[in-house]
Design a protein around this motif. Structure first.
Motif, mmCIF file in Angstrom:
data_model
loop_
_atom_site.group_PDB
_atom_site.id
_atom_site.type_symbol
_atom_site.label_atom_id
_atom_site.label_comp_id
_atom_site.label_asym_id
_atom_site.label_seq_id
_atom_site.Cartn_x
_atom_site.Cartn_y
_atom_site.Cartn_z
ATOM 1 N N UNK A 1 32.431 29.799 27.584
ATOM 2 C CA UNK A 1 32.372 31.239 27.726
ATOM 3 C C UNK A 1 33.292 31.637 28.892
ATOM 4 N N UNK A 2 34.285 32.475 28.622
ATOM 5 C CA UNK A 2 35.217 32.843 29.707
ATOM 6 C C UNK A 2 34.569 33.789 30.712
ATOM 7 N N UNK A 3 34.695 33.446 31.966
ATOM 8 C CA UNK A 3 34.151 34.322 32.999
ATOM 9 C C UNK A 3 35.266 35.189 33.553
ATOM 10 N N UNK A 4 34.868 36.215 34.258
ATOM 11 C CA UNK A 4 35.811 37.185 34.780
ATOM 12 C C UNK A 4 35.300 37.706 36.115
ATOM 13 N N UNK A 5 36.217 37.921 37.017
ATOM 14 C CA UNK A 5 35.884 38.597 38.268
ATOM 15 C C UNK A 5 36.611 39.930 38.255
ATOM 16 N N UNK A 6 35.975 40.919 38.852
ATOM 17 C CA UNK A 6 36.606 42.227 38.941
ATOM 18 C C UNK A 6 36.471 42.734 40.362
ATOM 19 N N UNK A 7 37.570 43.224 40.889
ATOM 20 C CA UNK A 7 37.606 43.680 42.276
ATOM 21 C C UNK A 7 37.409 45.190 42.300
ATOM 22 N N UNK A 8 36.503 45.616 43.167
ATOM 23 C CA UNK A 8 36.195 47.046 43.280
ATOM 24 C C UNK A 8 36.392 47.526 44.713
ATOM 25 N N UNK A 9 36.510 48.834 44.846
ATOM 26 C CA UNK A 9 36.584 49.460 46.162
ATOM 27 C C UNK A 9 35.471 50.499 46.240
ATOM 28 N N UNK A 10 34.607 50.329 47.229
ATOM 29 C CA UNK A 10 33.487 51.235 47.451
ATOM 30 C C UNK A 10 33.967 52.537 48.099
ATOM 31 N N UNK A 11 33.121 53.557 48.132
ATOM 32 C CA UNK A 11 33.517 54.851 48.713
ATOM 33 C C UNK A 11 34.008 54.778 50.161
ATOM 34 N N UNK A 12 33.570 53.780 50.922
ATOM 35 C CA UNK A 12 33.995 53.666 52.324
ATOM 36 C C UNK A 12 35.295 52.866 52.471
ATOM 37 N N UNK A 13 35.890 52.456 51.348
ATOM 38 C CA UNK A 13 37.138 51.704 51.389
ATOM 39 C C UNK A 13 36.960 50.193 51.404
ATOM 40 N N UNK A 14 35.740 49.728 51.588
ATOM 41 C CA UNK A 14 35.513 48.277 51.563
ATOM 42 C C UNK A 14 35.668 47.774 50.136
ATOM 43 N N UNK A 15 36.096 46.511 50.006
ATOM 44 C CA UNK A 15 36.324 45.928 48.696
ATOM 45 C C UNK A 15 35.370 44.767 48.453
ATOM 46 N N UNK A 16 35.119 44.516 47.185
ATOM 47 C CA UNK A 16 34.217 43.434 46.795
ATOM 48 C C UNK A 16 34.732 42.802 45.508
ATOM 49 N N UNK A 17 34.666 41.491 45.447
ATOM 50 C CA UNK A 17 35.018 40.763 44.240
ATOM 51 C C UNK A 17 33.718 40.446 43.506
ATOM 52 N N UNK A 18 33.599 40.939 42.287
ATOM 53 C CA UNK A 18 32.354 40.836 41.525
ATOM 54 C C UNK A 18 32.519 39.845 40.373
ATOM 55 N N UNK A 19 31.396 39.328 39.880
ATOM 56 C CA UNK A 19 31.385 38.272 38.870
ATOM 57 C C UNK A 19 30.778 38.755 37.554
ATOM 58 N N UNK A 20 31.380 38.337 36.467
ATOM 59 C CA UNK A 20 30.795 38.503 35.137
ATOM 60 C C UNK A 20 31.017 37.200 34.364
ATOM 61 N N UNK A 21 29.991 36.716 33.670
ATOM 62 C CA UNK A 21 30.152 35.489 32.888
ATOM 63 C C UNK A 21 30.838 35.731 31.537
ATOM 64 N N UNK A 22 31.253 36.961 31.302
ATOM 65 C CA UNK A 22 31.838 37.312 30.012
ATOM 66 C C UNK A 22 32.945 38.343 30.213
ATOM 67 N N UNK A 23 33.884 38.360 29.287
ATOM 68 C CA UNK A 23 34.966 39.343 29.331
ATOM 69 C C UNK A 23 34.511 40.734 28.899
ATOM 70 N N UNK A 24 33.243 40.889 28.536
ATOM 71 C CA UNK A 24 32.725 42.183 28.087
ATOM 72 C C UNK A 24 32.954 43.274 29.141
ATOM 73 N N UNK A 25 33.092 42.890 30.377
ATOM 74 C CA UNK A 25 33.310 43.855 31.459
ATOM 75 C C UNK A 25 34.562 44.697 31.178
ATOM 76 N N UNK A 26 35.524 44.098 30.480
ATOM 77 C CA UNK A 26 36.763 44.819 30.145
ATOM 78 C C UNK A 26 36.517 45.972 29.175
ATOM 79 N N UNK A 27 35.407 45.915 28.453
ATOM 80 C CA UNK A 27 35.057 47.001 27.538
ATOM 81 C C UNK A 27 34.484 48.210 28.275
#
Length: 95
Positions: A1-27
């Motif tokens: 099962x392909x996993x995926x990480x997605x990088x986000x930026x919170x309202x205060x400008x801080x960033x976080x690298x998040x995890x998903x065990x599936x590519x469904x996040x792209x949907x």
């Protein structure tokens, strides 16, 4: 099962690298797109639950990493709930 990480930026400008065990996040997210906080959380809940369900279908148990990631996002989001129109930006996907 392909996993995926997605990088986000919170309202205060801080960033976080998040995890998903599936590519469904792209949907549910598009890189360089900004989402109102409530919408970001709802999309995260849906996508990460689907991802966890896919792991459960394949391996017989839900994905604790996906559910843990969702819990972290929900907890962090409480810091911004009082801001006027808080937004989260999805920066990129990392496969």
């Amino acid at each position: 099962m392909p996993e995926l990480r997605f990088q986000i930026e919170w309202p205060d400008g801080s960033q976080e690298l998040c995890y998903s065990p599936s590519l469904v996040i792209k949907d549910y997210f598009t890189p360089d797109q900004v989402y109102p906080l409530a919408d970001f959380l709802e999309r995260s809940r849906t996508a990460l639950h689907i991802a966890s369900d896919r792991v459960q279908a394949k391996y017989g148990m839900p994905c604790s990493l996906a559910l843990g990631q969702l819990s972290k996002l929900e907890q962090k989001a409480t810091q911004y709930a009082e801001l006027p129109e808080p937004q989260v930006k999805v920066l990129k996907f990392v496969e």
